[in-house]
Design an enzyme around this catalytic site. Structure first.
Site, short mmCIF file in Angstrom:
data_model
loop_
_atom_site.label_atom_id
_atom_site.label_comp_id
_atom_site.label_asym_id
_atom_site.label_seq_id
_atom_site.Cartn_x
_atom_site.Cartn_y
_atom_site.Cartn_z
N SER A 58 -60.15 53.54 101.81
CA SER A 58 -61.47 54.08 102.14
C SER A 58 -61.70 55.34 101.33
O SER A 58 -60.81 55.80 100.60
CB SER A 58 -61.56 54.39 103.64
OG SER A 58 -60.76 55.53 103.91
N LYS A 59 -62.87 55.89 101.47
CA LYS A 59 -63.26 57.09 100.72
C LYS A 59 -62.22 58.21 100.85
O LYS A 59 -62.05 59.02 99.95
CB LYS A 59 -64.61 57.62 101.26
CG LYS A 59 -65.78 56.78 100.78
CD LYS A 59 -66.25 57.23 99.41
CE LYS A 59 -67.29 56.30 98.85
NZ LYS A 59 -67.19 56.16 97.40
N ARG A 60 -61.56 58.24 102.00
CA ARG A 60 -60.52 59.24 102.24
C ARG A 60 -59.44 59.23 101.16
O ARG A 60 -58.84 60.24 100.85
CB ARG A 60 -59.84 58.90 103.57
CG ARG A 60 -59.89 59.93 104.60
CD ARG A 60 -59.38 59.44 105.96
NE ARG A 60 -58.99 58.05 106.07
CZ ARG A 60 -57.75 57.60 105.96
NH1 ARG A 60 -56.76 58.42 105.70
NH2 ARG A 60 -57.48 56.31 106.11
#
Ligand code: GLU
Length: 478
Positions: free
Chosen positions: A251-253
């Site tokens: 994910s963007k994380r």
């Protein structure tokens, strides 16, 4: 989508695959990997690879997101056959199939309202029963139908099992009593996603569906529609999703998840293809391979059963090997694409020529395009060269003195690698100077950087006049 073609693709070829992205944002790296696998599989078998934009969800689909998909595919070189197909444009056909299922008794009109369904669920929850909605209209006599809004629901088998024979997951069994009578046509006559996918895959003659395993649980529901219509279902291969280094879904994380971000970070498309292919598929111990090899080797049996973790180090390592193998002109062309994607200034004609002339000493050690451009600074920058902070440290009074002593020796040297090597080595030997003590200020003077190609390569690329001018600039400054 302006140029959407709603007609099914021509069939006749043995294998037909597709990528069916939903244009609801950017193109996720997982979608790019699915596209790559479908593309490789089709190309390996001389089949057809189709692109279908799943824009049925009008509220969430945007033309910008469709463009991002088309651009991502183009950047990765995943050419699809025929025009991109708009799923939304085929809505009438989806409705036609829903009606055919109704006619055949495989679907029914359900007049339950949202309130009734909510009340059903609440009561079920209170009584500790399954909250799967069981419509009272499933077996109702049509004579009792009211004259109101209805949806079409599939008549799902209430007992038994649905078995998915998956090329990656093996045999996966689903209990039918856990599946509800899903809606296939909404009360406004629009098809649901689950219906549209099946009708499109059937009409497009798709033989193999290779997709993320987040769609595995949709498969028994989709098989219901194939069975109801008497259609031959495709072969399924559900691959594990991509994880981040911490073992959680990417994910963007974790950093970039959109394909266009990778182009903007300056990874070459060939390296990206190689890395994405390895991310979830293996061919023995091979890490590095060319497109030709990937096309010759790709098979469903090589898809890994456990999720792969995204590893930037591996990506960069592979990208470095691909840059080293690329044609010089191709590298320059791809760098132009990278600069555009990264919203950076274009190269001038002189800079492009400079890059080409220096490419032989740049491309072997660069892992990304920004990395290459940094090493190319000496050929991209014009006089006066400004040294960055690190390089400037090599330009003290002593080293300036050394550079002023050196330049007269260069005036009459013949400008060849052998001659320059001999000259600099004897210059150092006569002064009991370690070569590094000469090379560091030379790098600062010629490139303004401390990480550069060798001083010989830089002098050869820049030529006598420019080299001496830069060395003199640095010697006299300060
Ligand atoms: N539109 C779906 C997605 O973007 C893919 C559906 C499929 O591959 O069957 O996840």
């Amino acid at each position: 989508m302006a140029s959407a073609d709603t007609s099914p693709a021509p069939s006749g070829t043995a294998i037909v695959t597709r990528i069916a992205p939903s244009p609801t944002g950017y193109m996720h790296i997982g979608t790019a990997r699915s596209a790559l696998f479908n593309w490789l599989f089709a190309r390996r078998h001389g089949g057809t690879f189709l692109l279908r934009i799943e824009d049925t969800d009008r509220a969430r689909s945007t033309p910008q997101a469709t463009d991002a998909i088309l651009q991502g595919m183009a950047w990765l070189g995943l050419e699809h056959d025929g025009d991109a197909i708009s799923q939304f444009a085929r809505a009438d056909r989806h409705a036609e199939v829903a009606r055919a299922m109704l006619e055949a008794g495989q679907a029914y009109k359900c007049f339950s309202t949202q309130e009734e369904i909510a009340a059903f669920r609440e009561a079920a929850r209170a009584e500790g029963r399954s909250t799967l909605f069981r419509s009272p209209w499933r077996d109702a006599d049509p004579a009792t139908h009211p004259d109101g809004d209805y949806v079409l629901r599939v008549k799902a088998p209430a007992s038994g099992e649905t078995i998915v024979e998956d090329e990656v997951q093996g045999t996966v069994t689903f209990r039918n009593d856990l599946l509800d009578d899903m809606v296939i046509l909404r009360s406004d006559g629009s098809p649901t996603y689950m219906l549209a996918v099946v009708v499109d895959d059937h009409d497009m003659g798709v033989t193999h569906v290779i997709r993320g395993d987040d769609h595995l649980s949709n498969t028994p529901r989709q098989l219901m529609i194939y069975a109801a219509m008497g259609w031959q279902p495709p072969i399924y291969a559900h691959m594990p999703l991509i994880y981040g280094a911490d073992g959680k879904k990417l994910s963007k994380r974790h950093g970039a998840t959109g394909v266009e971000e990778y182009q903007a970070m300056g990874y070459p498309a060939a390296g990206m293809r190689n890395y994405l292919a390895r991310l979830g598929w293996s061919h023995g111990d091979d890490e590095f391979f060319t497109d030709e090899q990937a096309r010759a080797w790709f098979d469903l049996a090589g898809i890994n059963k456990s999720p792969a973790r995204f590893d930037f180090k591996k990506l960069e390592h592979l990208c470095g090997q691909h840059i080293a193998l690329m044609e010089d002109a191709d590298i320059v062309a791809q760098i132009e694409g990278y600069l555009d994607a990264a919203a950076q200034p274009e190269l001038t004609t002189a800079q492009k020529d400079g890059l080409k002339s220096a490419m032989y000493c740049l491309k072997d050690r660069a892992r990304t395009f920004p990395d290459l451009l940094d090493k190319a600074h000496f050929v991209l920058a014009n006089r006066p060269i400004t040294a960055d902070e690190k390089a400037a440290k090599a330009l003290d009074d002593v080293s300036r003195g050394i550079l002023s002593e050196l330049t007269p020796h260069l005036q009459n040297a013949s400008w060849s690698r052998d001659e320059l090597e001999g000259l600099l080595n004897s210059f150092c030997a006569a002064r009991e100077l370690k070569f590094g003590k000469l090379a560091a200020p030379m790098r600062a003077a010629l490139a303004g950087r401390s990480a550069t190609p060798s001083v010989f390569d830089m002098m050869l690329v820049l030529g006598r006049e420019e080299s001496i001018a830069r060395l003199t600039d640095a010697a006299v400054k300060g």
